[in-house]
Design a protein around this motif. Structure first.
Motif: not given
Length: 214
Positions: A80-84, A97-107, A141-143, A171-177
């Motif tokens: 749900a979060v990723e869909r939004e 920008r999506w990438r920045d938010a994902l990385v910063e949240n994990n940081a 579903a994420w893919r 490839g995108l999902l694999a990069a994220v995971q």
């Protein structure tokens, strides 16, 4: 197929029972996120969730049933979060920008706990075939979210029409995971950022090739 989370049962609960069940699942999800599935006991959930053992066993016959419910809860929330977030992305700039938010949240946690869904997968896929199937459905579903994003990119000309969006989405999902896992191991989000950057750079390269060809 047997239901992994007891949704049908949950739908028949009283409002009070449903609230208790939800609290148990949310508590277990938080504990398993930090401690891992193996190190989280039902007694831990009872204490942290401020419920009795009888309440817990009224909703879940054993730990396996609770873990399945946690997987569904965690996965549905993550999707749900990723869909939004991804539904708002229309350009490569937006994707960065999506990438920045994902990385910063994990940081914020130095990558300590990895991906909530990926961490669960690493612990249960070989022990519970029903949980494994549910995890596979959630990752699919994420893919599909990434595939929808890439289809939008095709429509607006960011990437060429002939691009294989199914493979690119994998490839995108694999990069994220993979990025989450490397960040978790190193307690550093730099590898995660690099992995996603490589995937985005490939999309940029595809768009550049299209422009050159035209």
């Amino acid at each position: 197929m047997e239901e992994s989370s007891g949704r049908a049962t949950a739908s028949r609960l009283t409002a009070r029972g449903a609230k208790t069940r939800s609290r148990i699942i949310a508590t277990a999800a938080d504990l398993m996120r930090v401690r891992g599935v193996g190190a989280t006991t039902l007694d831990d959930v009872v204490v942290a969730g401020n419920v009795s053992k009888s309440q817990l066993y009224r909703h879940f016959e054993d730990k396996q049933a609770l873990v399945r419910a946690v997987i569904e809860f965690t996965g549905d929330r993550a999707i749900a979060v990723e869909r939004e977030r991804l539904n708002r992305v229309m350009t490569l700039t937006g994707l960065r920008r999506w990438r920045d938010a994902l990385v910063e949240n994990n940081a914020l946690q130095q990558g300590r706990y990895g991906c909530p869904l990926g961490s669960l997968a690493s612990e249960v896929v070989d022990q519970d075939p029903i949980a494994r199937q549910k995890l596979n459905e959630l990752f699919s579903a994420w893919r599909e979210l990434f595939e929808s994003l890439l289809q939008r990119f095709q429509k607006v000309g960011v990437i060429p029409q002939e691009a294989d969006v199914s493979r690119l989405s994998i490839g995108l999902l694999a990069a994220v995971q993979g990025g989450y896992l490397l960040a978790q191991a190193s307690r550093d989000v730099t590898p995660m950022a690099s992995a996603i950057d490589m995937a985005i750079a490939h999309l940029h390269h595809l768009g550049s090739k299209r422009d050159t060809a035209s």
